[in-house]
Design an enzyme around this catalytic site. Structure first.
Site, short mmCIF file in Angstrom:
data_model
loop_
_atom_site.label_atom_id
_atom_site.label_comp_id
_atom_site.label_asym_id
_atom_site.label_seq_id
_atom_site.Cartn_x
_atom_site.Cartn_y
_atom_site.Cartn_z
N HIS A 1 0.04 -5.52 -34.17
CA HIS A 1 0.53 -6.82 -33.72
C HIS A 1 -0.19 -7.23 -32.43
CE1 HIS A 1 3.76 -6.62 -36.64
NE2 HIS A 1 4.32 -7.73 -36.17
N HIS B 1 6.58 0.64 -31.16
CA HIS B 1 5.40 1.15 -30.48
C HIS B 1 5.73 1.66 -29.09
CE1 HIS B 1 2.27 0.10 -33.35
NE2 HIS B 1 2.91 -1.03 -33.58
#
Length: 242
Positions: free
Chosen positions: A149, A204
């Site tokens: 992302h 993450h």
């Protein structure tokens, strides 16, 4: 750099198709199965929650925002060749970023913060080498580094920031310079928010996002100046229209 020859278009498009097929093949491979010690397991026991910014929304943003900026540029300058160069530049940046990101994910094999819950959806389990969760889910849980992302967001948004920096002539003192600076920085603000969201939904680690932002920015910088090596005219220059 003019793109008026059919051979140029065929070459550029075929390169991107090849890179896309290469990406699909690499992405289908299994990641490196990294050993996880018991004393570090706490880093991977965060809850599995829906992503704040789903993948589909990410791709809408990184396509829509450049499309709007390119459209405004064409409306004000009327230079079709600049738009073509911009589209080829940003699509090449996305292709390079996709391949590099997936290669790093497979080679590093870093577990995500929510890897344990992907491995054991019921929250109970000991042997992480024998996960009870969906196979695709826990294998994807071993692809934390870097954040895709973030790499895609910074690749697209930093590319557009560089484009706006040139078009709005930020490096020179002009009327409304403050407003021009704000407009120039807006794409990067969006990229930063996307990156931060990946730590808030436990997909993450912070280092995944930090590295991803640096990597995406470097790719955008290199590809931008391959396609736009010259100094362009600002948007308010009336002599640039065709």
């Amino acid at each position: 750099m003019e793109y008026l020859d059919l051979v140029d278009h065929v070459s550029e498009i075929s390169l991107r198709l090849f890179m896309y097929m290469l990406f699909l093949w690499i992405d289908s491979q299994h990641p490196f199965i990294r050993h996880i010690d018991e004393d570090e397991m706490w880093m991977y026991k965060y809850p599995a929650v829906p992503p704040i910014i789903p993948k589909n929304l990410l791709f809408v943003l990184i396509i829509l925002i450049p499309s709007v900026i390119f459209s405004v540029e064409y409306a004000l300058k009327g230079r079709k060749e600049d738009i073509i160069k911009g589209v080829y530049g940003i699509t090449l940046a996305y292709a390079l970023n996709a391949i590099l990101t997936v290669v790093l994910k497979l080679f590093v094999g870093r577990p995500r913060p929510n890897f344990f819950m992907r491995c054991f959806p019921d929250g109970y389990g000991v042997d992480i080498n024998n996960c009870t969760g969906e196979y695709g889910g826990h294998m994807d849980g071993r692809k934390s580094f870097p954040s895709a992302h973030t790499t895609f967001a910074f690749t697209g948004m930093f590319f557009m920031t560089l484009r706006m920096y040139t078009l709005l002539k930020i490096h020179e003192r002009n009327r409304g310079q403050g407003w021009r600076c704000v407009l120039c920085v807006l794409p990067l603000v969006i990229a930063v928010l996307i990156g931060i969201s990946r730590t808030c939904d436990y997909n993450h680690h912070y280092t995944d996002v930090l590295f991803g932002s640096a990597m995406g920015s470097c790719i955008a910088y290199c590809t931008y100046y391959v396609y736009f090596p010259e100094r362009d005219q600002p948007l308010d220059n009336k002599q640039t229209t065709l």
